[in-house]
Scaffold this motif. Structure first.
Motif, PDB file in Angstrom:
ATOM      1  N   UNK A  55      33.043 -12.431 -65.840  1.00  0.00           N
ATOM      2  CA  UNK A  55      32.316 -13.577 -66.394  1.00  0.00           C
ATOM      3  C   UNK A  55      31.576 -14.279 -65.265  1.00  0.00           C
ATOM      4  N   UNK A  56      30.386 -14.766 -65.568  1.00  0.00           N
ATOM      5  CA  UNK A  56      29.615 -15.551 -64.612  1.00  0.00           C
ATOM      6  C   UNK A  56      28.991 -16.743 -65.306  1.00  0.00           C
ATOM      7  N   UNK A  57      28.819 -17.819 -64.572  1.00  0.00           N
ATOM      8  CA  UNK A  57      28.188 -19.034 -65.095  1.00  0.00           C
ATOM      9  C   UNK A  57      27.115 -19.496 -64.119  1.00  0.00           C
ATOM     10  N   UNK A  58      26.026 -19.982 -64.681  1.00  0.00           N
ATOM     11  CA  UNK A  58      24.944 -20.505 -63.855  1.00  0.00           C
ATOM     12  C   UNK A  58      24.491 -21.832 -64.459  1.00  0.00           C
ATOM     13  N   UNK A  59      24.535 -22.936 -63.692  1.00  0.00           N
ATOM     14  CA  UNK A  59      24.096 -24.226 -64.242  1.00  0.00           C
ATOM     15  C   UNK A  59      22.599 -24.218 -64.520  1.00  0.00           C
ATOM     16  N   UNK A  60      22.228 -24.880 -65.586  1.00  0.00           N
ATOM     17  CA  UNK A  60      20.821 -24.932 -65.986  1.00  0.00           C
ATOM     18  C   UNK A  60      20.300 -26.354 -65.822  1.00  0.00           C
ATOM     19  N   UNK A  61      20.527 -26.944 -64.662  1.00  0.00           N
ATOM     20  CA  UNK A  61      20.144 -28.330 -64.417  1.00  0.00           C
ATOM     21  C   UNK A  61      18.635 -28.534 -64.497  1.00  0.00           C
ATOM     22  N   UNK A  90      20.538  -2.616 -69.523  1.00  0.00           N
ATOM     23  CA  UNK A  90      19.996  -3.748 -70.259  1.00  0.00           C
ATOM     24  C   UNK A  90      21.080  -4.761 -70.610  1.00  0.00           C
ATOM     25  N   UNK A  91      20.650  -5.982 -70.839  1.00  0.00           N
ATOM     26  CA  UNK A  91      21.565  -7.045 -71.267  1.00  0.00           C
ATOM     27  C   UNK A  91      21.231  -7.397 -72.715  1.00  0.00           C
ATOM     28  N   UNK A  92      22.162  -8.071 -73.356  1.00  0.00           N
ATOM     29  CA  UNK A  92      21.974  -8.486 -74.746  1.00  0.00           C
ATOM     30  C   UNK A  92      22.154  -9.992 -74.819  1.00  0.00           C
ATOM     31  N   UNK A  93      21.170 -10.676 -75.393  1.00  0.00           N
ATOM     32  CA  UNK A  93      21.281 -12.116 -75.556  1.00  0.00           C
ATOM     33  C   UNK A  93      22.156 -12.393 -76.769  1.00  0.00           C
ATOM     34  N   UNK A  94      23.170 -13.226 -76.586  1.00  0.00           N
ATOM     35  CA  UNK A  94      24.126 -13.552 -77.644  1.00  0.00           C
ATOM     36  C   UNK A  94      24.086 -15.047 -77.918  1.00  0.00           C
ATOM     37  N   UNK A 139      24.062 -21.221 -68.407  1.00  0.00           N
ATOM     38  CA  UNK A 139      23.927 -19.798 -68.701  1.00  0.00           C
ATOM     39  C   UNK A 139      25.289 -19.139 -68.516  1.00  0.00           C
ATOM     40  N   UNK A 140      25.740 -18.454 -69.535  1.00  0.00           N
ATOM     41  CA  UNK A 140      27.031 -17.769 -69.507  1.00  0.00           C
ATOM     42  C   UNK A 140      26.769 -16.273 -69.606  1.00  0.00           C
ATOM     43  N   UNK A 153      26.665  -9.396 -72.074  1.00  0.00           N
ATOM     44  CA  UNK A 153      26.182 -10.433 -72.976  1.00  0.00           C
ATOM     45  C   UNK A 153      25.727 -11.646 -72.171  1.00  0.00           C
ATOM     46  N   UNK A 154      24.600 -12.221 -72.567  1.00  0.00           N
ATOM     47  CA  UNK A 154      24.033 -13.392 -71.890  1.00  0.00           C
ATOM     48  C   UNK A 154      23.742 -14.451 -72.956  1.00  0.00           C
TER      49      UNK A 154
END
Length: 155
Positions: A55-61, A90-94, A139-140, A153-154
């Motif tokens: 799992x990764x997280x990115x702040x969307x400030x 590829x990634x999938x937007x969820x 962003x998760x 999943x993104x």
């Protein structure tokens, strides 16, 4: 000898045009910097490159909305829109509120989907959909593997 005559109308007209252009240019400048799409893409790539579920997280400030395609990530904010290419995919937007969104937020796929085939079908349908903008504060990213289906999943 090198002075411009004061009664030369073209001097005043030139000054007015130059002043107007300067004010227009200053007003068109964005008030903020564009969002950091490359930083968000690095977060997605670090999860996608992992060999295990992660799992990764990115702040969307600095961004209000995100749009993820199979191999691209776009962020939109007050400073404009920024795009980044993903190195792994590829990634999938969820999106939130969907079964894939529930898996992204931590529910095991076996409790959300009836079978591995339905999980894979949901992924295929989501990949076929056109990317759209979604509002998010963070962003998760989650790498999920279940019965032969391995997906990033993104959301």
């Amino acid at each position: 000898m090198f002075d411009v005559p004061v009664d030369a109308w073209y001097v005043y007209l030139g000054l007015a045009v130059a002043s107007g252009a300067t004010v227009t240019l200053a007003g068109a400048m964005p008030a903020a910097a564009p969002p950091d799409a490359n930083g968000a893409a690095r977060t997605v790539d670090s999860v996608a490159a992992s060999e295990h579920a992660s799992v990764g997280r990115h702040p969307m400030a600095d961004a209000d909305a995100v749009r993820a395609g199979a191999d691209t990530l776009s962020l939109r904010g007050p400073g404009g829109t920024a795009h980044a290419r993903l190195g792994y995919g590829p990634v999938v937007f969820a999106p939130e509120g969907t079964p894939l969104g529930r898996v992204l937020r931590g529910e095991p796929p076996e409790t959300v989907f009836a079978s591995p085939e339905s999980f894979e079908r949901a992924i295929t349908e989501r990949r076929a959909a056109d990317p759209t903008w979604h509002r998010t504060e963070r962003l998760l990213v989650r790498r999920v593997a279940w019965e032969g289906t391995d997906v990033v999943l993104v959301g």
